[in-house]
Enzyme design. Structure first.
Site, PDB file in Angstrom:
ATOM      1  N   GLU A 262       0.809  -1.127   0.112  1.00 13.24           N
ATOM      2  CA  GLU A 262       0.065   0.128   0.008  1.00 13.24           C
ATOM      3  C   GLU A 262       0.710   1.265   0.035  1.00 13.24           C
ATOM      4  OE1 GLU A 262      -3.787  -1.828   2.674  1.00 13.24           O
ATOM      5  OE2 GLU A 262      -2.584  -0.152   3.415  1.00 13.24           O
TER       6      GLU A 262
ATOM      7  N   LYS B 140       2.472   4.455   1.145  1.00  9.83           N
ATOM      8  CA  LYS B 140       2.944   5.102   2.488  1.00  9.83           C
ATOM      9  C   LYS B 140       2.907   6.746   2.264  1.00  9.83           C
ATOM     10  CE  LYS B 140       5.894   5.261   6.434  1.00  9.83           C
ATOM     11  NZ  LYS B 140       5.422   6.579   6.809  1.00  9.83           N
TER      12      LYS B 140
ATOM     13  N   ARG C 144      -1.535  10.874  11.027  1.00  3.77           N
ATOM     14  CA  ARG C 144      -2.457   9.386  11.164  1.00  3.77           C
ATOM     15  C   ARG C 144      -3.433   9.985  12.027  1.00  3.77           C
ATOM     16  NH1 ARG C 144      -0.148   4.513  12.061  1.00  3.77           N
ATOM     17  NH2 ARG C 144      -1.891   2.907  12.064  1.00  3.77           N
TER      18      ARG C 144
ATOM     19  N   ARG D 262      -2.559  10.098  16.242  1.00  3.66           N
ATOM     20  CA  ARG D 262      -1.862   8.794  16.621  1.00  3.66           C
ATOM     21  C   ARG D 262      -1.637   8.891  18.171  1.00  3.66           C
ATOM     22  NH1 ARG D 262       3.238   7.812  13.373  1.00  3.66           N
ATOM     23  NH2 ARG D 262       3.761   6.318  14.686  1.00  3.66           N
TER      24      ARG D 262
ATOM     25  N   GLU E 190      -4.895   8.183   7.276  1.00  2.58           N
ATOM     26  CA  GLU E 190      -4.079   9.584   7.203  1.00  2.58           C
ATOM     27  C   GLU E 190      -4.939  10.656   6.778  1.00  2.58           C
ATOM     28  OE1 GLU E 190      -0.347   9.916   7.279  1.00  2.58           O
ATOM     29  OE2 GLU E 190      -0.007   7.864   8.055  1.00  2.58           O
TER      30      GLU E 190
ATOM     31  N   PHE F 281      -6.971   3.182   5.232  1.00  5.86           N
ATOM     32  CA  PHE F 281      -6.594   1.948   5.044  1.00  5.86           C
ATOM     33  C   PHE F 281      -6.720   0.740   5.962  1.00  5.86           C
ATOM     34  CE2 PHE F 281      -3.065   4.638   7.064  1.00  5.86           C
ATOM     35  CZ  PHE F 281      -3.095   3.894   8.501  1.00  5.86           C
TER      36      PHE F 281
ATOM     37  N   ARG G  58       4.761  -2.018  17.300  1.00  7.76           N
ATOM     38  CA  ARG G  58       5.507  -1.938  16.017  1.00  7.76           C
ATOM     39  C   ARG G  58       5.777  -3.396  15.509  1.00  7.76           C
ATOM     40  NH1 ARG G  58       7.314   2.201  13.734  1.00  7.76           N
ATOM     41  NH2 ARG G  58       7.292   3.508  15.607  1.00  7.76           N
TER      42      ARG G  58
ATOM     43  N   LYS H  22       7.357  -1.121   6.318  1.00  2.61           N
ATOM     44  CA  LYS H  22       7.393   0.194   5.609  1.00  2.61           C
ATOM     45  C   LYS H  22       8.697   0.209   4.691  1.00  2.61           C
ATOM     46  CE  LYS H  22       8.990   2.827   9.602  1.00  2.61           C
ATOM     47  NZ  LYS H  22       8.701   4.073  10.408  1.00  2.61           N
TER      48      LYS H  22
END
Length: 513
Positions: A209, A211, A216, A231, A260, A300, A375, A381
């Protein structure tokens, strides 16, 4: 709880690298923590003040106050004193701050003084909290670690979960559920060097996808009520009425979406990150003002839909729920990878994404649940790493664990007139060995030391990685680096070989346009 006990555990946690030892130390501390102390103890352990910035500079903190002979300060007493200190304003504020700070430091032992200075300056960094604190809390209360971790994810932070567990026992974890209107911690991504590496690490079907270089946002809708959270779980609904309108136009009535928001130009390309950040960060109602930056959402993931909790479902199922709610213009672009044969198409998608002005891609395992607040290894990413060769202009003396070492570097690029133009600072990416080496090296280049900042001859070149550029009136070139960190020192390069301001600006037309 006495501040001395908290300072002792903080010091011991900082001094050990063993996760098991950190967990044991925190578990012992939590067993001694009263529920009402939790809102203070946990932020202090993380090196944060609940009051935020207090307006206390190094001039005040550098004053020496004789320490108390024995510990008497409780964490609640310290919190009350700092709250009073932060509330000082108006005429004579500086003198009153000095008086209150001196009284606080005079009531603290030498160890407590060091801990307080670290708290106020933001130099308490154990690298221990979050996941380790969850394990410590679980051990202290007898609750399963997985259930505590999920409760923290759903509550948005450790504090409410710790307070409930310490006050009510392990059964309290069951009260924390996914609820529309209550933000949860976002899932984060690890890094991969390439699309091929990311696909190989995930080892199965995945989605690649775009970035996006935005802010966020978690969107919660319950009928006509929409709330938008960052976020960090701050409510920014009132700042983004156009995003609220977009969410209200979606077909569902009750859902939670992850995505986002960003500013887009007429051609659909993203505008400079700072324009997005400036608009989202503004507390002034500028949405309808002439020339105001318009913000667009791109989603997303779906965390909840029609009253269902989707967090534990595979990403492929969550995306189906997302697609049923969000049309393509508001849904992130993606390609699917089912095996190694699809990697060339995924790499072409990355190239296309970069050409469209976005940061890179995120490769996501289709079978992975939503690991909120972590994470996780199921999101990777991939984006180009910007690096610069810059010259060290000065360095600041460190505090806490870095006391006695030169830490925060002032970084400069070559200007057109042959001088060096400062672009920002960083203390990130420095190992203990590098800190020791650079302290000795920079002291040998020192031309001035005011007790806080050591100015050096511009002779030492350092390679810096950074995530982007943004405008800044603080620095002479009008720009500063985003998320700068040290990669390595380049003693093989002369200052004349450092990158120029002109080259840097040319590489980031989105900022200079």
């Amino acid at each position: 709880m006495l501040l001395s006990r908290l300072a002792e555990v903080s010091r011991e946690v900082a001094g050990t690298s063993a996760r098991s030892r950190k967990t044991a130390l925190l578990a012992d501390l939590f067993r001694e923590t009263a529920p009402d102390d939790v809102p203070i103890v946990i932020p202090y352990l993380a090196g944060r003040l609940p009051q935020g910035r207090l307006g206390i500079g190094w001039k005040l903190l550098s004053r020496r106050t004789a320490p108390a002979p024995a510990p008497t300060l409780t964490v609640r007493d310290v919190d009350a004193r700092l709250t009073a200190l932060g509330a000082v304003g108006g005429a004579g504020a500086q003198a009153e701050r000095a008086r209150l700070l001196e009284a606080l430091m005079g009531a603290a032992t030498a160890d407590e003084q060091r801990f307080l200075v670290g708290l106020i300056t933001g130099e308490v960094r154990q690298g221990a909290l979050d996941a380790v604190a969850v394990e410590g809390l679980a051990r202290a209360t007898g609750a399963p670690a997985a259930k505590v971790r999920r409760a923290v994810m759903l509550a948005g932070s450790l504090q409410p979960v710790a307070r409930a567990l310490l006050g009510e026992g392990p059964e309290a974890v069951s009260r924390f559920r996914l609820t529309v209107g209550s933000p949860v911690q976002p899932m984060l991504a690890q890094t991969a060097a390439s699309v091929a590496e990311a696909v190989d690490r995930l080892g199965g079907g995945c989605a690649v996808e775009e970035k996006l270089d935005g802010i966020r946002v978690q969107a919660h809708r319950d009928g006509p009520d929409v709330r938008l959270y960052t976020r960090t779980l701050h409510d920014i609904t009132d700042r983004l009425p156009e995003v609220t309108s977009a969410v209200l136009a979606l077909p569902g009535e009750r859902f939670i979406l992850d995505g986002e928001v960003l500013a887009l130009g007429p051609d659909g390309r993203p505008r400079a990150f700072q324009e997005t950040a400036g608009r989202v960060g503004s507390r002034v109602d500028v949405a309808g003002a002439a020339g105001a930056t318009r913000i667009s959402p791109v989603f997303f993931d779906a965390l909840g839909a029609d009253g269902r909790d989707l967090l534990d479902l595979p990403f492929a199922e969550r995306h189906r729920a997302l697609a049923a709610l969000v049309p393509e213009p508001l849904r992130v672009r993606r390609v699917l990878v089912t095996g190694p044969g699809d990697v060339p198409a995924a790499e072409a998608f990355l190239a296309e994404t970069l050409a469209r002005g976005h940061e890179g891609v995120v490769v996501k395992a289709l079978d992975a649940p939503y690991s909120a607040g972590r994470r996780g290894a199921s999101w990777l990413k991939v984006k180009p790493v910007h690096t610069l060769d810059l010259v060290v202009l000065a360095a600041e003396w460190g505090h806490g664990r870095r006391t006695g070492r030169l830490s925060n570097l002032h970084l400069g690029a070559r200007a057109a007139d042959g001088s060096f133009s400062m672009l920002g600072k960083t203390f990130k990416g420095l190992t203990d060995a590098t800190l020791a080496w650079q302290t000795e090296r920079l002291r040998g280049l020192a031309v001035r030391d005011d007790g806080r900042v050591v100015t050096v001859r511009p002779e030492l070149v350092v390679e810096i990685a950074y995530d982007g550029l943004q405008r800044s009136t603080r620095y002479p070139a009008g720009v500063t680096l985003r998320f700068a960190r040290v990669v390595r020192y380049r003693e093989d390069k002369r200052p004349e070989e450092a990158d120029t301001v002109e080259t840097l600006l040319a590489a980031h037309p989105e900022v200079t346009a």
